[in-house]
Enzyme design. Sequence first.
Site, PDB file in Angstrom:
ATOM      1  N   LYS A  81       0.842  -1.194   0.000  1.00 31.27           N
ATOM      2  CA  LYS A  81       0.000   0.000   0.000  1.00 31.27           C
ATOM      3  C   LYS A  81       0.879   1.247   0.000  1.00 31.27           C
ATOM      4  O   LYS A  81       1.897   1.291   0.696  1.00 31.27           O
ATOM      5  CB  LYS A  81      -0.927  -0.024   1.222  1.00 31.27           C
ATOM      6  CG  LYS A  81      -1.976   1.085   1.242  1.00 31.27           C
ATOM      7  CD  LYS A  81      -2.932   0.915   2.411  1.00 31.27           C
ATOM      8  CE  LYS A  81      -3.990   2.000   2.458  1.00 31.27           C
ATOM      9  NZ  LYS A  81      -4.950   1.807   3.576  1.00 31.27           N
ATOM     10  N   SER A 156      -9.817   1.747   2.481  1.00 33.34           N
ATOM     11  CA  SER A 156      -8.933   2.536   1.646  1.00 33.34           C
ATOM     12  C   SER A 156      -7.870   1.704   0.934  1.00 33.34           C
ATOM     13  O   SER A 156      -7.181   2.189   0.053  1.00 33.34           O
ATOM     14  CB  SER A 156      -8.235   3.599   2.500  1.00 33.34           C
ATOM     15  OG  SER A 156      -7.412   2.999   3.493  1.00 33.34           O
ATOM     16  N   SER A 180     -10.329  -0.729   6.709  1.00 38.09           N
ATOM     17  CA  SER A 180      -9.711  -0.552   5.388  1.00 38.09           C
ATOM     18  C   SER A 180      -8.946  -1.750   4.868  1.00 38.09           C
ATOM     19  O   SER A 180      -8.423  -1.702   3.753  1.00 38.09           O
ATOM     20  CB  SER A 180      -8.785   0.672   5.414  1.00 38.09           C
ATOM     21  OG  SER A 180      -9.539   1.846   5.528  1.00 38.09           O
TER      22      SER A 180
END
Length: 498
Positions: A81, A156, A180
Amino acid sequence: MVLNIDSLTASQIASGIAAGDFTATEVAHASLDAIEARDGAVKAFLQVSPELALDAAARIDATRAAGEALPPLAGVPLAIKDNMNLVGTRTTCASRMLENYESVYTATCVERMLQAGCLPMGKANMDEFAFGSSTESSAFHRTNNPWDTERVPGGSSGGSAAAVAAGEVALSLGSDTGGSIRQPASLCGVVGLKPTYGAVSRYGVVAFGSSLDQVGPFGRTVEDVALAMNALVGAGHDPYDCTSQDCPVDFLEHLEDSIEGKRVGIIPSFMEAEGLTPEVKRAVERAAHELEAQGAKLVEVDLPHLDAAIAAYYVIGPAEAFSNLARFDGIRYGYQEEGCANLTDQSSLSRAHGFGAEAKRRQMLGAYLLSSGVYDKYYYAAQKARTLITQDYNRAYEQVDTILMPASPRTAFKFGEISDPTRMYLSDLYTISINICGNGGISVPLGLGADTHLPVSAQLVGPAFKDRQLLTFARALERGIAGGMSVAPDFAGKGGEL
């Protein structure tokens, strides 16, 4: 026989390299080919790092050629990420504010995955600064759900989930502040684990809410997630993170244990909550029956203060975000507005043009909530609610070993379908309370929903630092219902031959 990279789990890749069936360099090229062939439609990555991946693969192959022991995840492709630093890449947090920021050090969680043998394939897309539930707030592009590219992958950590679901990588890292990891895992049909707060170091991870954030892995099987957890926590406490704890646990050790005699909590009010779709409800009920069929006992539990979780989260989260993002002032690093006559204009205009709408919204809310005369009314009350919610869970775990609930109230929704920020915040209805109290949670895919024919899943949550037990329940569910989800059919076998 020709193999495709997406037909192999992380465990199988590492075993195949150890056995000499293929080399780490061949795996790296296969993953890069899969990304090239598939990511134009998925858009899971913000940056691909072929040089780093091939260099890591060459080191793995040299180790094997020398007859030395290979690390447990040798040659496994990994997506990271883009809020996690890695030297040799940009760390943008999917924001114009950090569009050109080059990492000057590597996050501990990333370093530990690389030490375990993973190949860093690149940085995955995300909601800007992790503010969102759909990956639509990325400043650069949206990420598409591999099961239906007109639908969101969740957020996210949407890029991290989509990269695994599309078969581009076998493992990925995400961060979970209010769901997330677990929510995008649910929408993309992969396994996603949010470990107990403090189990995984956050050093080198750009903070959203420092008391809520936790790094965790995505994989296509529970076993792969367990392997990733061994890598993330195996080295113990990180001296660079004061919240990091020693977790001397082998997450594979009891993975196949029976759950007979164990107690599984059910929250009746959660199963009747507004917004929970019938197909998700049916899937979770089927999961409950499967656990019961394997010998577990279903027990109703009451969490009387759970209704306050979303309100408490959207006070604590924005307040911490406002504090954490104050460093991005347009002066020291990050986006800098040109032509400013003084530092006040430099800072205000840089922030106005560097941050996107959702990042501004949350910081403005946080600034208000921490202002004089408001702090006591909202922030202090939210922290009191946090204590009550934590106590509710602690009492529940005196009765049960784990609690079963949905991970998301619905399957993946279409882009633009939810435009109201308040409705979007409700996407994390079933996940937020776990971050509030810091316990672990895992999303387990249960196949496809009967109505939308998109991935559905169940969430299992457990006591603090009982994440190994959580994986045992998750594996029992996987074994009984899904057996692990396959790569999304539109992308399976397309690019990535070994």
